[in-house]
Design a protein around this motif. Sequence first.
Motif, PDB file in Angstrom:
ATOM      1  N   PHE A 118      24.557  -7.439  -7.741  1.00 12.10           N
ATOM      2  CA  PHE A 118      25.390  -6.409  -8.360  1.00 12.10           C
ATOM      3  C   PHE A 118      24.591  -5.205  -8.869  1.00 12.10           C
ATOM      4  O   PHE A 118      25.160  -4.241  -9.358  1.00 12.10           O
ATOM      5  CB  PHE A 118      26.182  -7.019  -9.525  1.00 12.10           C
ATOM      6  N   ARG A 119      23.283  -5.277  -8.757  1.00 11.23           N
ATOM      7  CA  ARG A 119      22.398  -4.260  -9.327  1.00 11.23           C
ATOM      8  C   ARG A 119      22.702  -2.852  -8.807  1.00 11.23           C
ATOM      9  O   ARG A 119      22.795  -1.909  -9.582  1.00 11.23           O
ATOM     10  CB  ARG A 119      20.949  -4.629  -9.058  1.00 11.23           C
ATOM     11  N   ASP A 120      22.839  -2.691  -7.510  1.00 12.54           N
ATOM     12  CA  ASP A 120      23.069  -1.352  -6.953  1.00 12.54           C
ATOM     13  C   ASP A 120      24.383  -0.751  -7.434  1.00 12.54           C
ATOM     14  O   ASP A 120      24.447   0.439  -7.752  1.00 12.54           O
ATOM     15  CB  ASP A 120      23.028  -1.383  -5.420  1.00 12.54           C
ATOM     16  N   GLU A 121      25.428  -1.573  -7.511  1.00 12.86           N
ATOM     17  CA  GLU A 121      26.717  -1.068  -7.996  1.00 12.86           C
ATOM     18  C   GLU A 121      26.627  -0.688  -9.472  1.00 12.86           C
ATOM     19  O   GLU A 121      27.198   0.325  -9.897  1.00 12.86           O
ATOM     20  CB  GLU A 121      27.813  -2.105  -7.760  1.00 12.86           C
ATOM     21  N   MET A 122      25.908  -1.474 -10.260  1.00  8.50           N
ATOM     22  CA  MET A 122      25.709  -1.147 -11.671  1.00  8.50           C
ATOM     23  C   MET A 122      24.977   0.182 -11.812  1.00  8.50           C
ATOM     24  O   MET A 122      25.382   1.046 -12.609  1.00  8.50           O
ATOM     25  CB  MET A 122      24.897  -2.241 -12.377  1.00  8.50           C
ATOM     26  N   ARG A 123      23.900   0.343 -11.057  1.00  4.61           N
ATOM     27  CA  ARG A 123      23.120   1.589 -11.117  1.00  4.61           C
ATOM     28  C   ARG A 123      23.992   2.781 -10.740  1.00  4.61           C
ATOM     29  O   ARG A 123      23.939   3.825 -11.387  1.00  4.61           O
ATOM     30  CB  ARG A 123      21.913   1.504 -10.180  1.00  4.61           C
ATOM     31  N   THR A 124      24.799   2.621  -9.697  1.00  2.38           N
ATOM     32  CA  THR A 124      25.681   3.696  -9.255  1.00  2.38           C
ATOM     33  C   THR A 124      26.681   4.058 -10.344  1.00  2.38           C
ATOM     34  O   THR A 124      26.880   5.243 -10.654  1.00  2.38           O
ATOM     35  CB  THR A 124      26.404   3.302  -7.958  1.00  2.38           C
ATOM     36  N   ASN A 125      27.315   3.056 -10.950  1.00  3.51           N
ATOM     37  CA  ASN A 125      28.294   3.309 -12.015  1.00  3.51           C
ATOM     38  C   ASN A 125      27.676   4.069 -13.180  1.00  3.51           C
ATOM     39  O   ASN A 125      28.278   5.009 -13.711  1.00  3.51           O
ATOM     40  CB  ASN A 125      28.880   1.992 -12.535  1.00  3.51           C
ATOM     41  N   ILE A 126      26.492   3.660 -13.578  1.00  4.88           N
ATOM     42  CA  ILE A 126      25.841   4.278 -14.734  1.00  4.88           C
ATOM     43  C   ILE A 126      25.392   5.698 -14.402  1.00  4.88           C
ATOM     44  O   ILE A 126      25.606   6.626 -15.182  1.00  4.88           O
ATOM     45  CB  ILE A 126      24.686   3.389 -15.225  1.00  4.88           C
ATOM     46  N   ALA A 127      24.801   5.875 -13.233  1.00  3.32           N
ATOM     47  CA  ALA A 127      24.366   7.210 -12.822  1.00  3.32           C
ATOM     48  C   ALA A 127      25.555   8.169 -12.749  1.00  3.32           C
ATOM     49  O   ALA A 127      25.473   9.308 -13.225  1.00  3.32           O
ATOM     50  CB  ALA A 127      23.651   7.143 -11.467  1.00  3.32           C
ATOM     51  N   GLU A 128      26.654   7.721 -12.181  1.00  9.01           N
ATOM     52  CA  GLU A 128      27.845   8.574 -12.084  1.00  9.01           C
ATOM     53  C   GLU A 128      28.405   8.904 -13.456  1.00  9.01           C
ATOM     54  O   GLU A 128      28.783  10.045 -13.718  1.00  9.01           O
ATOM     55  CB  GLU A 128      28.901   7.913 -11.203  1.00  9.01           C
ATOM     56  N   ALA A 129      28.454   7.922 -14.353  1.00  8.36           N
ATOM     57  CA  ALA A 129      28.998   8.160 -15.698  1.00  8.36           C
ATOM     58  C   ALA A 129      28.147   9.167 -16.467  1.00  8.36           C
ATOM     59  O   ALA A 129      28.667   9.911 -17.301  1.00  8.36           O
ATOM     60  CB  ALA A 129      29.097   6.844 -16.475  1.00  8.36           C
ATOM     61  N   LEU A 130      26.852   9.203 -16.184  1.00  4.93           N
ATOM     62  CA  LEU A 130      25.941  10.086 -16.909  1.00  4.93           C
ATOM     63  C   LEU A 130      25.590  11.356 -16.132  1.00  4.93           C
ATOM     64  O   LEU A 130      24.788  12.164 -16.609  1.00  4.93           O
ATOM     65  CB  LEU A 130      24.653   9.328 -17.258  1.00  4.93           C
ATOM     66  N   SER A 131      26.165  11.514 -14.951  1.00  2.00           N
ATOM     67  CA  SER A 131      25.882  12.670 -14.092  1.00  2.00           C
ATOM     68  C   SER A 131      24.384  12.856 -13.847  1.00  2.00           C
ATOM     69  O   SER A 131      23.837  13.952 -13.962  1.00  2.00           O
ATOM     70  CB  SER A 131      26.473  13.953 -14.705  1.00  2.00           C
ATOM     71  N   ILE A 132      23.709  11.735 -13.541  1.00  5.44           N
ATOM     72  CA  ILE A 132      22.290  11.767 -13.199  1.00  5.44           C
ATOM     73  C   ILE A 132      22.111  11.099 -11.840  1.00  5.44           C
ATOM     74  O   ILE A 132      23.042  10.497 -11.302  1.00  5.44           O
ATOM     75  CB  ILE A 132      21.410  11.076 -14.275  1.00  5.44           C
ATOM     76  N   SER A 133      20.913  11.202 -11.290  1.00  8.07           N
ATOM     77  CA  SER A 133      20.671  10.604  -9.974  1.00  8.07           C
ATOM     78  C   SER A 133      20.435   9.101 -10.091  1.00  8.07           C
ATOM     79  O   SER A 133      20.016   8.600 -11.142  1.00  8.07           O
ATOM     80  CB  SER A 133      19.481  11.270  -9.294  1.00  8.07           C
ATOM     81  N   LEU A 134      20.664   8.414  -9.015  1.00  8.63           N
ATOM     82  CA  LEU A 134      20.467   6.971  -8.950  1.00  8.63           C
ATOM     83  C   LEU A 134      19.017   6.602  -9.273  1.00  8.63           C
ATOM     84  O   LEU A 134      18.756   5.579  -9.907  1.00  8.63           O
ATOM     85  CB  LEU A 134      20.851   6.474  -7.552  1.00  8.63           C
ATOM     86  N   GLU A 135      18.071   7.442  -8.867  1.00 10.57           N
ATOM     87  CA  GLU A 135      16.658   7.176  -9.104  1.00 10.57           C
ATOM     88  C   GLU A 135      16.300   7.211 -10.584  1.00 10.57           C
ATOM     89  O   GLU A 135      15.234   6.731 -10.971  1.00 10.57           O
ATOM     90  CB  GLU A 135      15.791   8.184  -8.343  1.00 10.57           C
ATOM     91  N   GLN A 136      17.167   7.756 -11.414  1.00 10.81           N
ATOM     92  CA  GLN A 136      16.904   7.826 -12.852  1.00 10.81           C
ATOM     93  C   GLN A 136      17.401   6.591 -13.604  1.00 10.81           C
ATOM     94  O   GLN A 136      17.266   6.525 -14.822  1.00 10.81           O
ATOM     95  CB  GLN A 136      17.560   9.075 -13.445  1.00 10.81           C
ATOM     96  N   VAL A 137      17.959   5.629 -12.888  1.00  8.97           N
ATOM     97  CA  VAL A 137      18.520   4.424 -13.519  1.00  8.97           C
ATOM     98  C   VAL A 137      17.855   3.185 -12.936  1.00  8.97           C
ATOM     99  O   VAL A 137      17.996   2.901 -11.744  1.00  8.97           O
ATOM    100  CB  VAL A 137      20.047   4.341 -13.304  1.00  8.97           C
TER     101      VAL A 137
END
Length: 166
Positions: free
Chosen positions: A111-130
């Motif tokens: 589930f890691r990739d989906e979690m990272r995507t959700n958090i990055a989208e919520a914070l308007s940052i790139s996936l590489e920052q999470v």
Amino acid sequence: MRIGLGIDTHAFASESEGRPLILGGVRIAHPRGLAGHSDADVLVHAIMDSLLGAARLGDIGQHFPPSDPAYKDANSLNLLRWVHELLTLDGWRIEDIDSVIIAQEPRLSPFRDEMRTNIAEALSISLEQVGIKATTTEHLGFEGRKEGISAYTVSLLEKHYTKERE
């Protein structure tokens, strides 16, 4: 630049409560969810506290008190979006977030990739920052006894402007 640390822990609710397990905004199939006033997403809660702490803007208990019925069963990703707005208004930009989830079960790597995507989208940052990692405690402590889940997060913020204070 500032660094913030966030830690959150929730016990598992009983199976009879029928609460879903939500981590990083992902609903994970598991017999028990986490007990809490909101959706009890320990990962997102730790991230919010690390961000608020780095900006010296309080903590999630101050902004979203468990005594307030408005946050009953609240979606923590929505609360994270609100924290992002608060940071932005105060002149902060998120540079990096790194987290670890401590749970004996369930297995979280799928589930890691989906979690990272959700958090990055919520914070308007790139996936590489999470960054998100998961570990067990080799059956030690309350997480190892399968009584609950914890999350630890560090965040790095940079002030990109200073607003005029009254």
